[in-house]
Design an enzyme around this catalytic site. Structure first.
Site, short mmCIF file in Angstrom:
data_model
loop_
_atom_site.label_atom_id
_atom_site.label_comp_id
_atom_site.label_asym_id
_atom_site.label_seq_id
_atom_site.Cartn_x
_atom_site.Cartn_y
_atom_site.Cartn_z
CE LYS A 1 -3.99 1.61 2.21
NZ LYS A 1 -5.00 0.92 3.49
O1 G3P Z 1 -8.26 2.67 4.26
C1 G3P Z 1 -9.13 3.86 4.77
C2 G3P Z 1 -9.59 4.08 6.12
O2 G3P Z 1 -8.33 3.58 7.57
C3 G3P Z 1 -9.45 5.43 6.64
O3 G3P Z 1 -11.31 5.68 7.15
O4 G3P Z 1 -12.78 6.59 9.60
O5 G3P Z 1 -10.09 6.83 9.52
O6 G3P Z 1 -11.15 8.33 7.25
P1 G3P Z 1 -11.29 6.87 8.45
#
Ligand code: G3P
Length: 219
Positions: free
Chosen positions: A84
């Site tokens: 990634k």
């Molecule tokens: O895969 C990306 C994700 O982990 C981000 O999620 O909720 O931190 O914006 P969030």
């Protein structure tokens, strides 16, 4: 549509995998920090052993040479690991290099169609547009998913649209309608998709009626 779980928590990954509908896992440095990962490569290996599908493990370097060195180490962890890489200039160069060598990549932190177009041209296996974080700043995250799906379809790019930063089940429904290839989501969203109060009340009534029927035979 593939379902990935977005966590580095081994118990949560096991629980989602046990459901039988899990296609992969995404992690990031924040998610690793959340569960206190010390041995990064060992932890990713454990995840790769639980799940058959692709497991994204993120580099933490930001220059091309360092990303290549770090990504090569990640790529050797398991057959189902995906490197990634953040959507920055050196990241795009690294994705192109990995793509040329047949190493799978997930291009993360995508917030625009132009970024997604460049990632596809570099040969990213997955592009990860962040829906929730766009919604957080009063921008339509779902519109971005729809635009990227359209653009990739126009040119038959093989890059898969991996909708990320999914916060609730209706995000998943909108992603499915837009044609996203993958949705990555926390365990509570996966389990939340199962719930409906009419299922619960309907099952309670079915079982009560069945019990009453059995009791009527005994009296
Ligand atoms: O895969 C990306 C994700 O982990 C981000 O999620 O909720 O931190 O914006 P969030």
């Amino acid at each position: 549509m593939k379902f990935f779980i977005d966590t580095a928590n081994l118990e949560e990954i096991q629980e989602a995998n046990d459901l039988g509908v899990l296609d992969g896992v995404t992690t990031n440095p924040s998610l690793c920090a959340k569960v206190g990962v010390r041995d990064f490569e060992g932890h990713i290996k454990k995840i790769c052993d639980i799940v058959e599908g692709d497991v994204s493990a993120e580099v933490v370097s930001t220059t091309y040479n360092e990303m290549i060195e770090e990504g090569m180490k990640i790529a050797k962890i398991a057959d189902n690991v995906v490197v990634k890489i953040p959507l920055i200039k050196d990241g795009i160069r690294a994705i192109k290099t990995f793509s040329d060598q047949g190493i799978k990549t997930n291009c993360t932190l995508c917030f625009s169609s132009t970024q997604a177009l460049i990632a596809a041209k570099a040969g990213a296996t997955y592009i990860s547009p962040f829906i929730g974080r766009l919604d957080d700043i009063s921008t339509d995250g779902m519109q971005l998913i729809e635009d990227i799906v359209d653009i990739y379809e126009n040119y038959c790019f093989p890059t898969e649209v991996l909708a990320a930063s999914i916060r609730h089940p209706m995000h998943v429904v909108a992603c499915a309608k837009a044609g996203a290839d993958v949705g990555t989501m926390p365990l509570n969203v996966i389990m939340g998709m199962l719930n409906h109060p009419l299922t619960d009340s309907g099952l309670t009534k079915f079982l009560a009626d069945w019990d009453a029927l059995q009791a009527s035979f005994k009296s």
